[in-house]
Scaffold this active site. Structure first.
Site, PDB file in Angstrom:
ATOM      1  N   ASP A 180      28.700  75.957 -53.056  1.00  0.00           N
ATOM      2  CA  ASP A 180      29.042  76.845 -54.164  1.00  0.00           C
ATOM      3  C   ASP A 180      30.555  76.951 -54.308  1.00  0.00           C
ATOM      4  O   ASP A 180      31.110  76.838 -55.402  1.00  0.00           O
ATOM      5  CB  ASP A 180      28.473  78.240 -53.923  1.00  0.00           C
ATOM      6  CG  ASP A 180      27.103  78.436 -54.561  1.00  0.00           C
ATOM      7  OD1 ASP A 180      26.633  77.526 -55.261  1.00  0.00           O
ATOM      8  OD2 ASP A 180      26.509  79.508 -54.348  1.00  0.00           O
ATOM      9  N   PHE A 181      31.217  77.192 -53.195  1.00  0.00           N
ATOM     10  CA  PHE A 181      32.658  77.430 -53.245  1.00  0.00           C
ATOM     11  C   PHE A 181      33.423  76.137 -53.537  1.00  0.00           C
ATOM     12  O   PHE A 181      34.391  76.134 -54.304  1.00  0.00           O
ATOM     13  CB  PHE A 181      33.133  78.060 -51.938  1.00  0.00           C
ATOM     14  CG  PHE A 181      32.446  79.366 -51.617  1.00  0.00           C
ATOM     15  CD1 PHE A 181      32.001  80.197 -52.632  1.00  0.00           C
ATOM     16  CD2 PHE A 181      32.221  79.755 -50.313  1.00  0.00           C
ATOM     17  CE1 PHE A 181      31.355  81.402 -52.354  1.00  0.00           C
ATOM     18  CE2 PHE A 181      31.588  80.953 -50.014  1.00  0.00           C
ATOM     19  CZ  PHE A 181      31.152  81.786 -51.038  1.00  0.00           C
TER      20      PHE A 181
END
Length: 411
Positions: A180-181
């Site tokens: 996600d990051f």
């Protein structure tokens, strides 16, 4: 600056003047746009009033009244407006905002940007320089474009779980939402590349980033070895490196220590610090290849040695000679002296939660925002943003809603 010159010191945020309309929720997209907000960009978060806005507002624990510490982690320094893009009038207002913005960013499913009119094909006629950046699970094309994608799922798809954990244990995921990051960062890089080109040419573009593509790209040398040789990665005991030995976790008397011998000189320094200098001349362990071939024999010698002393004692003995680190808890990591020195903890004042301590942006540069506003309430800035960017509006209707049709005629 030319030779012998330094850049002037300024307190102006480096992205001041960049305006991004962000239709994103949960983690990956909001994480990415926070990077821009921390550098001074005006990130206007467009939320759906019918659905209660960003679902992150309701993620437990520590959630109340349409806000949460989870939501605060991903949305500081942004402005929130509510707008229903399914309604024709909502679309008209959105297009008016596009005319005075530089980028439109979304992290909806890959099949949705086209349907919602968030692509350059839909918005280029409104603003030829607009950059339309999409971050989705699987991208805007391909057989899985219409499927929802989340970090958990992508770690399975991209092979991460198969190589994470102990050899005799079940597949494991990374403890944080790393994909996600990483996807958030990748999409911000794509957005900035598009904006930079639009600044030069006056022509925007689509930028299509997916979590799966990001995860696969980070397989890097694992992928190269797998694609070009008869090599299969596998889970390695004690979180060891696939090929470098010794490069892994070692249990100590009171915990764990990470050692990473990425150079031959580190190997020689390690055995000297361990009081085992004879291993440096042992032909079984002379090179990277030798140590990999005789890994089991070598670890049988090293593991008992590390157990004899505490993590702190080993750190004192190895630091400055061999790359090493303690296996910290999250709380210990946040209290690390280097983390503190780098000002990676910042304070945000919140009207309900009080003082919220958060992790700061890793990008250190003059003018970066050090005292951001808290993440906004749902629709907190709707009136202010529309007045500021689109001109004066009429008085509110008796029911408390803007007379959108009348205002659009006047705008």
């Amino acid at each position: 600056p030319g030779a012998g010159r330094t850049a002037p010191v300024t307190s102006r945020p480096p992205l001041q003047g960049l305006r991004v309309l962000a239709l994103s929720q949960f983690g990956a997209g909001p994480f990415g746009t926070t990077v821009l907000a921390d550098l001074g960009a005006d990130v206007i978060k467009i939320e759906d009033p019918a659905g209660g806005g960003d679902v992150a507002r309701y993620v437990p624990p520590y959630a109340e009244d349409g806000d949460s510490l989870y939501f605060q982690s991903f949305n500081r320094g942004k402005r929130s407006i509510t707008l229903d893009l399914r309604h024709p009038e909502g679309q008209r207002i959105f297009h008016d905002l596009v005319r005075v913005s530089h980028a439109v960013y979304n992290n909806v499913r890959g099949d949705q940007p086209e349907k919602l009119g968030l692509t350059y094909r839909a918005l280029g006629g409104v603003n030829p320089a607009i950059v339309c950046c999409s971050l989705s699970g699987f991208g805007t094309s391909g057989p899985r474009a219409a499927e929802p994608g989340y970090d958990y799922l992508i770690q399975g798809y991209a092979g991460y779980m198969a190589i994470t954990g102990e050899p005799d244990g079940p597949p494991g995921k990374c403890g944080v939402s790393i994909i996600d990051f990483a996807g958030g960062y990748a999409s911000m890089l794509g957005l900035m590349v598009g904006w930079g080109d639009a600044q030069r040419t006056g022509v925007g573009r689509d930028v299509d980033v997916s979590l799966l593509d990001t995860a696969v790209s980070m397989l890097s040398y694992f992928a190269t070895w797998t694609l070009n040789r008869d090599w299969e990665p596998a889970r390695v005991e004690d979180s060891g490196h696939q090929t470098l030995v010794p490069s892994q976790n070692f249990r100590t008397r009171d915990g764990w220590i990470v050692v990473f011998c990425a150079k031959e000189k580190f190997w020689r320094s390690l055995v000297e610090a361990l009081g085992l200098p004879h291993l440096a001349t042992d032909p079984r362990f002379a090179t990277f290849t030798d140590r990999l071939e005789h890994k089991r024999e070598l670890l049988a010698i090293l593991k008992p040695r590390f157990l004899a002393r505490t993590t702190g004692e080993w750190l004192d003995a190895l630091r400055g000679r061999v790359p090493c680190a303690p296996v910290n808890s999250v709380r210990q990591a946040l209290d690390d002296e280097q983390v503190r020195h780098r000002e990676m903890i910042l304070d945000v004042q919140h009207p309900v939660f009080g003082l919220i301590r958060q992790v700061a942006s890793p990008i250190k540069t003059e003018g970066a925002v050090r005292q951001p506003a808290p993440a906004p309430r749902l629709g907190e800035h709707t009136d202010a943003v529309l007045r500021e960017l689109l001109g004066p509006m009429p008085e509110k209707d008796p029911d408390g809603k803007w007379a959108v049709n009348q205002w659009l005629k006047k705008a």
